[in-house]
Design a protein around this motif. Structure first.
Motif: not given
Length: 328
Positions: A246-252
């Motif tokens: 599971q990997e968090q990503i930004s809106v950008e």
């Protein structure tokens, strides 16, 4: 002569009395060795019959008929139980209650603690024949459960979904139901691939979850990704291919990926501290410039937001909804 006859009569009477006393007043019936053996078996406690079941390379000894099943931590086992109509005597809660998605199987079930916090005392009282526990549980939790009853680690790996369904079918005597569900999914999948052959060719399809107000992507073998990229054969997304967990990503970053189709999963309990996270995402001006948002190809909770994505129930439901969404 009279004295001699009298003495003889007295001796005869004593002999008859002695014989009667020796037999308890009646003659004892003779018992054959076969009858004695049968009687001994009937009087001795019956040994419970068991069978051996193999699951993911490991053997387990279980009762011939499994009646009392407890499910703790294993959302995959809960989903499969809904699919096969298996009703556990005890099941985990989420936020203190049974989720609606599991309502068909928990009507008479006892709450046995939260998803990650089993209530060992309650589980013990239920006298389970089998405990289905998550493979995510640490060893110390499994060891405590094993002291209560036969504990089987139920795989959370999405690619084990067929083995999971077959195992639960064999465990509960519903092998035919399990086989039928797997075969139906395979048939529906072939039909879906034909429908999507041209509509999504070369298109980027991405599935994300919002948890704690943050965006997450998953590896190709986790969540609904195996269905999208393996089963349906859609083009892979580079960031998904590179993800190890599971990997968090930004809106950008999501805007940079620029998916043509976007599936979003948002569950209220997982976002209790950020209840407006989904709304904020949908109204984000950066994301509204991406293909998925411009073409109205953003789909929220096409399956129940608590669905794991990998188990059979998730796959069956998501396949149906994905075909509908991807042909728009």
């Amino acid at each position: 002569m009279k004295n001699k006859l009298f003495l003889t009569a007295i001796i005869a009477i004593f002999m008859l009395l002695a014989t009667a006393c020796g037999n308890g007043g009646e003659s004892a019936p003779k018992t054959s060795s076969k009858e004695a053996s049968t009687q001994a078996k009937e009087e001795s406690p019956k040994k419970e019959e068991t069978r051996t079941i193999t699951y993911l390379g490991k053997e387990y000894t279980i009762p011939m008929e499994v009646k009392n099943i407890v499910i703790t931590g294993a959302m995959e086992a809960m989903e499969d139980s809904v699919l096969l109509d298996v009703k556990p005597v005890g099941a985990m809660t989420i936020g203190g209650k049974f989720p609606e998605v599991f309502s068909s199987i928990v009507e008479n079930a006892e709450p046995i603690g939260e998803k990650s916090q089993p209530d060992f005392e309650t589980i013990l009282k239920l006298k389970p024949d089998v405990i289905l526990a998550s493979t995510k549980f640490p060893d110390e939790v499994i060891q405590k459960l094993e002291k209560i009853g036969t504990t089987i680690r139920y795989s959370h790996i999405a690619t084990d979904w067929e083995e999971n369904v077959k195992f639960l079918g064999e465990l509960t005597g519903k092998q035919e139901d399990a086989t039928a569900e797997i075969e139906k999914y395979s048939s529906d999948l072939q039909s879906a691939k034909e429908k999507l052959k041209e509509t999504v060719e070369g298109k980027k399809v991405l599935a994300v979850r919002i948890r704690g107000g943050n965006l997450f992507i998953y590896p190709e073998t986790v969540f609904v990704n195996p269905l999208l990229y393996s089963d349906l054969g859609l083009s892979g997304v580079q960031e998904v291919q590179a993800a190890k967990a599971q990997e968090q990503i930004s809106v950008e970053k999501l805007a940079e990926i620029n998916p043509d189709y976007l599936f979003i999963q948002f569950e209220n309990n997982e976002n209790a501290q950020a209840p407006n996270a989904l709304k904020d995402l949908q109204q984000n001006p950066i994301l509204n410039k991406t293909n998925a948002f411009k073409d109205d190809h953003v789909f929220v909770n096409v399956i129940d937001p608590l669905s794991e994505g990998g188990p059979a129930l998730s796959r069956i439901n998501f396949l149906k909804e994905a075909v509908s969404a991807l042909t728009k």
